[in-house]
Design a protein around this motif. Structure first.
Motif, PDB file in Angstrom:
ATOM      1  N   THR A 106       0.836  -1.195   0.000  1.00  0.00           N
ATOM      2  CA  THR A 106       0.000   0.000   0.000  1.00  0.00           C
ATOM      3  C   THR A 106       0.871   1.244   0.000  1.00  0.00           C
ATOM      4  O   THR A 106       1.703   1.432   0.881  1.00  0.00           O
ATOM      5  CB  THR A 106      -0.922   0.025   1.243  1.00  0.00           C
ATOM      6  N   THR A 107       0.641   2.098  -0.992  1.00  0.00           N
ATOM      7  CA  THR A 107       1.438   3.323  -1.087  1.00  0.00           C
ATOM      8  C   THR A 107       0.665   4.560  -0.662  1.00  0.00           C
ATOM      9  O   THR A 107       1.208   5.663  -0.702  1.00  0.00           O
ATOM     10  CB  THR A 107       1.946   3.517  -2.525  1.00  0.00           C
ATOM     11  N   ASP A 108      -0.581   4.372  -0.268  1.00  0.00           N
ATOM     12  CA  ASP A 108      -1.397   5.496   0.187  1.00  0.00           C
ATOM     13  C   ASP A 108      -1.523   5.443   1.700  1.00  0.00           C
ATOM     14  O   ASP A 108      -2.271   4.629   2.245  1.00  0.00           O
ATOM     15  CB  ASP A 108      -2.784   5.443  -0.458  1.00  0.00           C
ATOM     16  N   ILE A 162       7.796   3.083   1.201  1.00  0.00           N
ATOM     17  CA  ILE A 162       7.217   3.086  -0.146  1.00  0.00           C
ATOM     18  C   ILE A 162       6.020   4.030  -0.238  1.00  0.00           C
ATOM     19  O   ILE A 162       5.568   4.350  -1.343  1.00  0.00           O
ATOM     20  CB  ILE A 162       6.822   1.668  -0.610  1.00  0.00           C
ATOM     21  N   ALA A 163       5.516   4.481   0.903  1.00  0.00           N
ATOM     22  CA  ALA A 163       4.402   5.443   0.912  1.00  0.00           C
ATOM     23  C   ALA A 163       4.890   6.874   1.089  1.00  0.00           C
ATOM     24  O   ALA A 163       4.103   7.761   1.407  1.00  0.00           O
ATOM     25  CB  ALA A 163       3.417   5.079   2.013  1.00  0.00           C
ATOM     26  N   SER A 209       6.386   8.928  -1.239  1.00  0.00           N
ATOM     27  CA  SER A 209       6.741   9.552  -2.515  1.00  0.00           C
ATOM     28  C   SER A 209       6.675  11.071  -2.439  1.00  0.00           C
ATOM     29  O   SER A 209       7.408  11.775  -3.148  1.00  0.00           O
ATOM     30  CB  SER A 209       5.813   9.046  -3.622  1.00  0.00           C
TER      31      SER A 209
END
Length: 645
Positions: free
Chosen positions: A353-355, A386-387, A389
């Motif tokens: 999950t990136t959100d 990874i979340a 960005s």
């Protein structure tokens, strides 16, 4: 109060074997003087005369060495940088400038081991010119009572691409180093016998992480650290084939977990100073622990004008529901904690999950945040890298929600790019008044002084993996010397290889300004408080201090630390798998300080396993003339509160 800095420049600037002019300004690009090719040597000595670092030029080659009380700590070792074009700065150079002075000052950290830090050292600086290329660079060396340090400075303006360092650490015969990589346990080996580690996607070879502790045949102890790492890769150390006592600097080219762009070189814009290579030194093992602030002294001064919002404290990790969050807040209020945290999974599977803006359906985050705010409890949120960005956008959102801080997971420290990314995360968090705790294999470099919202980091084999007691009593002399250490306290866990009193003592023994307590537990476990005699200790113990004193210790065997907050002292003692009794004089209370009530949390009769050993509570009246007999079971410990009567 800060004492004005006192500098004493060289009067003659005469080197042994070479005459150069002493510069009045800081080491920089300014006027230089004709190079002298003769051999030369300078020594910086701590103001107490005990510690020294010598920099020498012999046949054009730079070397360094360090001593404590006349005993060798680091024998003659190489210095220099290797550039991407094949230039080696340090193998054929001449001195062009020389200066020296000493500084004697103090400063007050936002929080720390002590309310006031002494920053007292002698510094020597050489400007040098590479004979073959005419590249100008410098070396700074410093000697403190607590250790020595040096760094390189690139002086010619413009881009420079660094491929590595020539730096080595040559130890005397009989030295052992405590080697560990990533989150492995420490392994005492000869310097030339660091085991080969790494995979096809990581840095490979006989490499060890910092901080790296060395013990000496004559009883000395030292810890190699780095400080002020900015726009530069992380330092590891490597055994050198055929040189049994030597470790060589290795600049990481991969990230610690093998994810990310490989950087075989690092381009910087000169003038540029590399990180400090520091050797914290103790005449005794206990003294080493108390000398850890050397790393902070070498770091850049605080960059935040307003630090009033930065609050260290104790944290409870909640299960991932609304009800558990609300119960966690109530537990924090009842037990004197300052924060709750939602860890991995609060916004979904962290590895996919990136959100990190949408809580799972089981968590009504606005309700928990509102309830916590009304009770004076802060909320921390975990975020996998990874979340991240857009950290600016994410941290701004968290700030608008009323979140107190973030705990970042699976951080890939190592390359120049990752150093810069880590610093960007810390500075962005500060912009939005968020605490930040970085997890996994991030290594300390003193930046909690510069950005004190960077309140903790991991970089250690964690307590949630239930390591041995021997590992636990190695950490104060190794990883924790480098800086704050997020080491979750697992009180009351059946998987512990230690007693509950041992777990309790960690709260005083380790320096961890953001301290996670009751790991793996729920508030309901402690509803019957009579079953848990250690609760009042955790209720009371702070996470930052006015004064700290290490009273006894031997790496991998035992340690006892006393720390003061206000007028109350908190003493923690821990032992390895050997039961032992320490005699601890209470002279640190200060003569004439009156009587104290000592509340002692000790190991009871050992159970069939260490975790089954009960905690026995007793009280007594003591003074500074008293001596405590601190009895500890195997893998045990003791925690003592000393309050003025």
């Amino acid at each position: 109060m800060t004492v004005p800095e006192r500098r004493e420049p060289s009067r003659r600037g005469i080197l042994k074997g070479a005459a150069v002019t002493a510069a009045a300004a800081a080491l920089g690009v300014g006027a230089t003087h004709p190079a002298e090719a003769a051999d030369a040597s300078v020594t910086a000595t701590s103001l107490d005369g005990a510690t020294s670092i010598t920099m020498s030029l012999t046949g054009g080659a730079l070397t360094w060495s360090a001593r404590r009380d006349g005993v060798t700590v680091v024998d003659t070792s190489a210095m220099g940088l290797r550039l991407s074009d094949g230039t080696t700065l340090g193998t054929d150079v001449a001195v062009t400038n020389y200066q020296h002075w000493h500084v004697d000052t103090t400063w007050n950290p936002v929080y720390g081991r002590n309310a006031t830090v002494s920053d007292t050292y002698q510094e020597m600086r050489w400007n040098l010119r590479d004979t073959a290329t005419s590249v100008n660079f410098g070396v700074q060396i410093r000697a403190y009572a607590s250790g020595v340090a040096f760094r390189y400075v690139l002086l010619d303006r413009g881009p420079v691409t660094v491929a590595g360092e020539l730096t080595t650490f040559v130890f005397p015969d009989g030295t052992l180093v405590y080697s560990a990589r990533d989150e492995d346990a420490y392994n005492p080996v000869a310097p030339g016998s660091v085991p080969s580690t790494g995979t096809s996607s990581t840095d490979t070879g006989p490499l060890t992480d910092l901080p790296l502790t060395a013990t000496y045949a004559d009883g000395l102890i030292a810890c190699v650290c780095e400080s002020a790492r900015i726009n530069y890769p992380r330092l590891m150390l490597s055994s050198v084939s055929g040189n049994a006592n030597t470790l060589a600097a290795y600049l990481m080219q991969h990230t610690a977990r093998g994810s990310g762009t490989v950087q075989t070189t690092s381009t910087v814009t000169a003038p540029f100073a590399t990180p400090w290579r520091a050797v914290v030194i103790g005449s005794t093992h206990a003294e080493l622990v108390d000398n850890a602030e050397l790393v902070l002294n070498l770091a850049p001064a605080g960059a935040l004008a307003d630090t009033s919002w930065i609050k260290p404290g104790k944290v409870f990790r909640c299960n991932l529901t609304t009800a558990d969050g609300l119960a966690g807040v109530d537990f924090a209020v009842a037990r004197g904690l300052q924060y709750i945290e939602y860890d991995a999974g609060w916004y979904g599977p962290e590895n996919s999950t990136t959100d990190a803006t949408q809580p799972i359906s089981a968590i009504d985050l606005p309700t928990v945040l509102s309830y916590a705010a009304g009770k004076g409890i802060g909320v921390l949120l975990y975020v996998n890298r990874i979340a991240l960005s857009s950290p600016d956008t994410l941290f701004a959102l968290y700030r608008s929600w009323g979140v107190a801080g973030v705990k970042l997971g699976f951080i890939n420290d190592g390359t120049q790019a990752m150093t810069n990314q880590i610093i960007t995360w810390a500075t962005t968090a500060a912009k939005y008044k968020l605490l930040i705790d970085m997890h996994d294999d991030v290594r300390p470099f003193g930046y909690e002084r510069t950005y004190p919202n960077w309140i903790s980091l991991e970089g250690v084999r964690g307590n949630e993996r239930f390591p041995t007691a021997g590992h636990n009593v190695t950490l104060p002399f190794a990883r924790n010397v480098g800086g704050p250490m997020d080491y979750t306290i697992c009180y009351g866990q059946s998987r512990d290889q230690t007693t509950n009193a041992h777990q309790m003592a960690m709260a005083a023994v380790y320096y961890q300004p953001l301290n996670f307590l009751y790991w793996y537990d729920a508030p309901s476990k402690y509803a019957t408080t009579s079953k848990w005699p250690g609760l009042p200790w955790f209720d009371a113990v702070p996470t930052v201090w006015d004064q700290s004193r290490t009273l006894a210790g031997s790496i991998g065997e035992y340690i006892a630390v006393a720390r003061r907050s206000g007028s109350t002292w908190y003493l923690g003692a821990m032992t390895d798998e050997t039961a032992r009794t320490l005699s601890i004089p209470l002279t640190f209370l200060g003569s004439g300080s009156g009587t104290y009530t000592a509340t002692v949390y000790a190991d009871g009769t050992p159970g069939s396993s260490p975790y089954q050993t009960p905690v026995v509570v007793s009280t007594r009246t003591v003074t500074s003339a008293s001596t405590l007999s601190v009895a500890m079971a195997a893998a045990g410990g003791q925690a003592v509160v000393l309050r003025p009567s």
